[in-house]
Design a protein around this motif. Structure first.
Motif, mmCIF file in Angstrom:
data_model
loop_
_atom_site.group_PDB
_atom_site.id
_atom_site.type_symbol
_atom_site.label_atom_id
_atom_site.label_comp_id
_atom_site.label_asym_id
_atom_site.label_seq_id
_atom_site.Cartn_x
_atom_site.Cartn_y
_atom_site.Cartn_z
ATOM 1 N N TYR A 39 8.859 -4.455 -4.924
ATOM 2 C CA TYR A 39 9.180 -4.654 -3.550
ATOM 3 C C TYR A 39 9.462 -6.079 -3.320
ATOM 4 O O TYR A 39 8.972 -6.999 -3.694
ATOM 5 N N VAL A 44 8.198 -3.337 1.588
ATOM 6 C CA VAL A 44 7.191 -3.032 1.398
ATOM 7 C C VAL A 44 6.809 -1.866 2.653
ATOM 8 O O VAL A 44 5.973 -1.192 2.404
ATOM 9 N N THR A 48 9.176 2.582 2.085
ATOM 10 C CA THR A 48 7.781 3.636 2.360
ATOM 11 C C THR A 48 7.983 4.605 3.582
ATOM 12 O O THR A 48 7.619 5.727 3.379
ATOM 13 N N SER A 69 3.526 0.672 -1.689
ATOM 14 C CA SER A 69 3.165 -0.469 -1.695
ATOM 15 C C SER A 69 1.765 -0.552 -1.398
ATOM 16 O O SER A 69 1.261 0.552 -0.984
ATOM 17 N N ASN A 70 1.079 -1.829 -1.602
ATOM 18 C CA ASN A 70 -0.346 -1.895 -1.196
ATOM 19 C C ASN A 70 -0.845 -2.039 0.320
ATOM 20 O O ASN A 70 -1.920 -2.362 0.532
ATOM 21 N N GLU A 71 0.189 -1.874 1.335
ATOM 22 C CA GLU A 71 -0.168 -2.162 2.741
ATOM 23 C C GLU A 71 -1.223 -1.125 3.124
ATOM 24 O O GLU A 71 -1.111 0.080 2.464
#
Length: 388
Positions: A39, A44, A48, A69-71
């Motif tokens: 990303y 991010v 998504t 993504s890790n959000e």
């Protein structure tokens, strides 16, 4: 006959030069951004959200060849703070190719290429066509191709290149007096990201000047763009429970969000910039992977100091070109003073094509005017006079 053949050849050379420029631009784009299997910047959030549109609204689940993504909460994130068109366009490519960086970046690459073509024809038209006009159009396309902010934002899957392209295309049709198409694309620009909303003001002014009818100004300047915006948003409206509920969500997520701090911590000084700071490329936003959203100060100051040229020459279309850019810049300035002090340099992309094209067109127009005023040499004065 020879002159006509020569003119056709010259015109073809301009089109060949444009095709080569677009080809090189495409090659460098793919070479630069395709290898980044990660990303970049706000990717991010947007790809998504696009995938979640497919999953929750359209009940389509393309294969995920790349993880979320890790959000926090990203698996159900819908990005209500921005209009949906850009994500819908990403969805087309994600549905065909699967969830993967190249799939969500491809539409941005295409819009970047198309922007060069629009710049060529717009610049040529504003300069009256002919060889000089086409040369000016080619230089406008080249200026956009060399814009560092547009280069980055067209290479990744963020929203700004969408609002930038659709607003620019709307302006092109407006200048060609194709008002219906201009109205539709203005609505599509607003349906991509909210900075395009302020363009309603110069748009309304120009339509009023052309049509001289308050009713037609309202229809083409407000009703049709609003209809386009609502038509694009209709899947979101249905998903959120109807028009009233959607309006409430839009206010909470878009209006309140846009005029308050919170896009990033105020302590992240190196990432935050101001509309006046863009003129000096102060704090270009870092996207990661070595990418910065830089702005060319030389072009910005050329835009500032060349804006009076349009008014001096009394060229209405040139005036509108620079005012479309200034209107968006003033919109960001207003947002800043309304309370949003967390602004970023990549917002410049939203109006960058107007700036780049205007700088070229204004300088070419000034040059043409000066050459036209230059007195021609009186050949008779050089012929020796026979005394009577």
């Amino acid at each position: 006959m020879e002159d006509r053949k020569r003119d056709k050849l010259v015109n073809r050379l301009f089109y060949v030069a444009l095709a080569i420029m677009v080809g090189v631009y495409t090659y460098l784009t793919v070479k630069t951004f395709a290898p980044v299997k990660a990303y970049i910047g706000d990717e991010v959030w947007y790809p998504t959200a696009a995938y979640n549109y497919l999953k929750f609204i359209f009940h389509v689940t393309p294969p995920m060849y790349f993880p979320y993504s890790n959000e926090s909460g990203i698996a159900t994130y819908m990005n209500y703070s921005h209009p949906p068109l850009a994500k819908f366009i990403m969805d087309i490519f994600i549905a065909i190719l699967g969830y993967y960086p190249i799939a969500w970046r491809l539409p941005s690459w295409i819009l970047g290429d198309l922007m060069l073509i629009v710049a060529f024809f717009l610049g040529s038209s504003l300069l009256g066509g002919g060889k000089i006009g086409k040369l000016g159009g080619l230089m406008a396309a080249f200026m956009i191709a060399m814009d560092p902010n547009l280069w980055l934002l067209h290479g990744i899957a963020m929203l700004d290149i969408y609002v930038s392209f659709f607003a620019f295309l709307s302006f092109y049709f407006l200048m060609k007096d194709k008002i219906l198409l201009a109205s539709i694309f203005l609505g599509l620009a607003a349906a991509s990201k909210e900075p395009a909303l302020v363009l309603i003001f110069p748009f309304l002014y120009y339509v009023g000047e052309v049509m001289k009818s308050p009713l037609r100004r309202t229809i083409y300047g407000i009703v049709i763009p609003a209809f386009a915006y609502l038509a694009v948003s209709s899947p979101i409206i249905a998903y959120t429970g109807g028009l009233i509920q959607w309006i409430k969500i839009k206010y909470y997520h878009m209006v309140a969000w846009d005029i308050t701090n919170g896009h990033i911590a105020l302590s992240a000084v190196s990432q935050i910039s101001t509309p006046w700071g863009w003129f000096l490329d102060i704090h270009p936003f870092y996207m990661g992977h070595g990418f910065y959203a830089n702005i060319n100060p030389l072009v910005m100051f050329l835009w500032l100091f060349s804006t009076p040229i349009a008014f001096i020459l009394r060229e209405k279309k040139m005036i509108m070109l620079t005012m479309f850019g200034w209107t968006e810049w003033l919109g960001f300035l207003a947002v800043y003073f309304l309370g949003n002090h967390t602004m970023f340099s990549f917002y410049y992309t939203d109006f960058a094509p107007f700036v780049d094209t205007y700088v070229v067109v204004s300088l070419f127009a000034l040059g043409k005017k000066m050459l036209a005023r230059k007195p021609s040499k009186d050949v008779r004065a050089e012929i020796p006079q026979i005394p009577k």
